[in-house]
Design a protein around this motif. Structure first.
Motif, short mmCIF file in Angstrom:
data_model
loop_
_atom_site.label_atom_id
_atom_site.label_comp_id
_atom_site.label_asym_id
_atom_site.label_seq_id
_atom_site.Cartn_x
_atom_site.Cartn_y
_atom_site.Cartn_z
N VAL A 73 39.11 40.68 50.47
CA VAL A 73 38.70 41.27 49.20
C VAL A 73 38.77 40.97 48.23
CG1 VAL A 73 40.54 42.93 49.43
CG2 VAL A 73 38.32 43.80 47.89
N LYS A 74 37.81 40.30 47.59
CA LYS A 74 38.27 39.84 46.06
C LYS A 74 38.37 40.39 45.17
CE LYS A 74 37.19 35.83 47.66
NZ LYS A 74 38.64 34.68 48.28
N TRP A 75 39.42 40.34 43.60
CA TRP A 75 39.16 41.68 42.95
C TRP A 75 39.14 41.41 41.58
CZ3 TRP A 75 42.13 46.44 43.53
CH2 TRP A 75 42.62 46.35 44.93
N PHE A 76 38.58 41.79 40.76
CA PHE A 76 37.67 41.15 39.63
C PHE A 76 38.34 43.03 38.70
CE2 PHE A 76 34.93 39.87 42.69
CZ PHE A 76 34.79 38.04 42.53
N SER A 77 37.43 41.78 37.04
CA SER A 77 38.03 43.51 36.30
C SER A 77 37.23 42.91 35.21
CB SER A 77 39.71 43.32 35.76
OG SER A 77 39.97 41.89 35.09
N VAL A 78 37.24 43.81 34.27
CA VAL A 78 36.36 44.60 33.00
C VAL A 78 36.71 43.22 31.68
CG1 VAL A 78 34.48 45.39 32.05
CG2 VAL A 78 34.69 45.75 34.39
N GLY A 79 37.62 42.97 31.93
CA GLY A 79 38.38 42.40 30.62
C GLY A 79 39.61 41.72 31.08
N ALA A 80 40.31 41.03 30.59
CA ALA A 80 41.45 40.27 30.78
C ALA A 80 43.02 41.15 30.51
CB ALA A 80 42.02 39.35 29.55
N ALA A 81 42.87 42.02 29.93
CA ALA A 81 44.37 43.17 30.07
C ALA A 81 44.02 44.24 30.92
CB ALA A 81 43.63 43.69 28.40
N THR A 82 42.90 44.24 31.31
CA THR A 82 43.20 45.01 32.63
C THR A 82 43.57 43.78 33.70
OG1 THR A 82 41.92 46.19 32.13
CG2 THR A 82 42.00 46.23 34.69
N ALA A 83 43.12 43.09 33.77
CA ALA A 83 42.80 41.50 34.63
C ALA A 83 44.73 41.37 34.83
CB ALA A 83 42.91 40.43 34.51
N GLN A 84 45.58 41.00 33.73
CA GLN A 84 47.06 40.87 33.84
C GLN A 84 47.81 41.83 34.48
OE1 GLN A 84 48.17 41.51 29.13
NE2 GLN A 84 49.66 39.59 29.97
N ILE A 85 46.94 43.64 34.30
CA ILE A 85 48.09 44.71 35.48
C ILE A 85 48.15 44.50 36.03
CG2 ILE A 85 48.53 46.58 35.63
CD1 ILE A 85 47.00 47.50 32.86
N LEU A 86 47.01 43.79 36.82
CA LEU A 86 46.93 43.53 38.36
C LEU A 86 47.44 42.49 39.22
CD1 LEU A 86 42.52 44.28 38.26
CD2 LEU A 86 44.99 45.80 39.08
N GLU A 87 47.39 41.05 38.31
CA GLU A 87 47.47 40.59 37.98
C GLU A 87 49.26 40.43 38.17
OE1 GLU A 87 44.42 37.34 36.59
OE2 GLU A 87 46.17 37.92 35.29
N GLY A 88 50.10 40.95 37.52
CA GLY A 88 51.69 41.15 37.95
C GLY A 88 51.84 42.33 38.83
N HIS A 89 50.73 42.58 40.03
CA HIS A 89 51.33 43.49 40.90
C HIS A 89 50.77 41.82 42.07
CE1 HIS A 89 53.03 47.59 39.75
NE2 HIS A 89 52.30 46.55 38.66
N GLY A 90 50.70 40.87 41.61
CA GLY A 90 50.45 39.95 42.84
C GLY A 90 49.06 40.08 43.38
N LEU A 91 48.59 40.25 42.71
CA LEU A 91 47.05 40.28 42.67
C LEU A 91 45.79 39.45 42.14
CD1 LEU A 91 45.56 43.72 42.67
CD2 LEU A 91 46.18 42.16 44.78
N ASP A 92 44.49 38.99 43.09
CA ASP A 92 44.36 38.12 42.61
C ASP A 92 42.70 37.60 41.98
OD1 ASP A 92 43.72 34.87 41.52
OD2 ASP A 92 43.23 34.16 43.76
N VAL A 93 42.61 38.12 40.55
CA VAL A 93 41.83 38.75 40.40
C VAL A 93 40.96 37.64 39.53
CG1 VAL A 93 41.15 40.48 38.38
CG2 VAL A 93 43.31 40.76 39.50
N SER A 94 39.81 37.88 39.12
CA SER A 94 38.47 36.93 38.23
C SER A 94 38.07 38.45 37.26
CB SER A 94 37.38 36.27 39.19
OG SER A 94 37.56 35.53 40.30
N PHE A 95 37.85 37.82 36.37
CA PHE A 95 37.35 38.51 35.06
C PHE A 95 36.94 36.97 34.14
CE2 PHE A 95 41.48 37.09 33.62
CZ PHE A 95 41.44 36.74 32.34
N PRO A 96 35.60 38.18 33.13
CA PRO A 96 34.72 36.88 32.68
C PRO A 96 35.83 36.98 31.31
CG PRO A 96 34.02 39.33 32.73
CD PRO A 96 35.02 39.25 33.28
N GLU A 97 35.93 35.35 30.82
CA GLU A 97 36.87 35.15 28.98
C GLU A 97 35.48 34.94 28.44
OE1 GLU A 97 38.55 31.42 29.93
OE2 GLU A 97 39.37 32.49 32.14
N GLY A 98 34.54 34.85 28.37
CA GLY A 98 33.27 35.46 27.58
C GLY A 98 33.19 36.47 26.95
#
Length: 255
Positions: free
Chosen positions: A84-109
């Protein structure tokens, strides 16, 4: 940008952080939270979905509350899910997921559904045979995201993790605060946040509808315009950066 005097309506903790950031830019704000985040108790369905994440090619987490509940469920019920590939709508949401060891892609623009749909990693993820996508969200919302993914051939399922409730306020709390603080613009972060604003305004809505209203997406802008809001500014995202950009681009009120 000292002409702005904003009403913030996010949950209390998020509004406090945003208020501090705005103050650093010389922008006054006052807070009236219009969303209480109430987690849905963990169920057998939630457990089963989390334990079977590998059947999805993409798991999309659409908000910070969803991220916080998601990582708790993964830690309680999860198992290794290398596909499974993890995605988030924004950077702040991604930061929470990444803080628990998940590799997350999100749009930077951008931090809306439209920006996520253009993300190359998401486009690649749904090229798998029989692609299945899981959207982790609160009750309702992100219908455009699911619609577009289905148009691209993906099967989309939801896992709803929380509900958003309107806190209890005395009658006229909203217009009274706006008058007392001399506020000249309103900020909402979601469609349900706007619906609660509209509901709480009551008979004062025709007056409040004249104030500039900053919203996170075209969908919420359409809701506000349909309800009679006269000046709706689409920030193209719910982040602080998106709001600041919109404030810079929109003419300041005349004091």
């Amino acid at each position: 940008m000292t002409g702005w005097r904003l009403l913030l309506t996010r949950p209390a903790d998020e509004s406090a952080a945003l208020s501090d950031l705005l103050a650093g830019q010389g922008i006054f704000s006052s807070t009236l939270p219009l969303l209480d985040i109430v987690p849905i108790p963990a169920s057998d369905t939630m457990r089963d979905v989390i334990r079977a994440l590998d059947r999805y090619c993409a798991a999309i987490v659409v908000s910070k509350p969803a991220a916080r509940i998601c990582v708790d469920l993964v830690e309680r019920f999860g198992s290794p899910a290398p596909f499974v590939k993890w995605f988030s709508v924004g950077a702040a949401t991604a930061q929470i997921l990444e803080g628990h060891g998940l590799d997350v892609s999100f749009p930077e623009g951008g931090d809306d559904s439209e920006a996520l749909l253009e993300l190359a990693a998401l486009r690649e993820a749904i090229t798998r045979p029989d692609p299945r996508v899981l959207i982790l969200r609160g009750e309702g919302g992100r219908e455009l995201l699911a619609e577009r993914l289905r148009e691209r051939g993906a099967s989309v399922e939801y896992l709803e993790l929380y509900r958003r409730e309107l806190p209890q306020y005395p009658p006229a709390a909203l217009p009274d605060l706006i008058e007392a603080e001399h506020l000249n613009a309103l900020v909402v972060s979601s469609g349900q946040g706007f619906e609660h604003l509209h509901q709480l305004a009551g008979d004062a809505w025709p007056q409040l509808a004249r104030l500039p209203l900053f919203v996170p997406s075209p969908r919420v802008a359409e809701l506000a315009q349909a309800a009679g809001a006269l000046t709706v500014v689409d920030c193209r995202g719910a982040s602080a950066a998106a709001l600041l950009t919109a404030l810079r681009e929109h003419p300041e009120p005349v004091l």
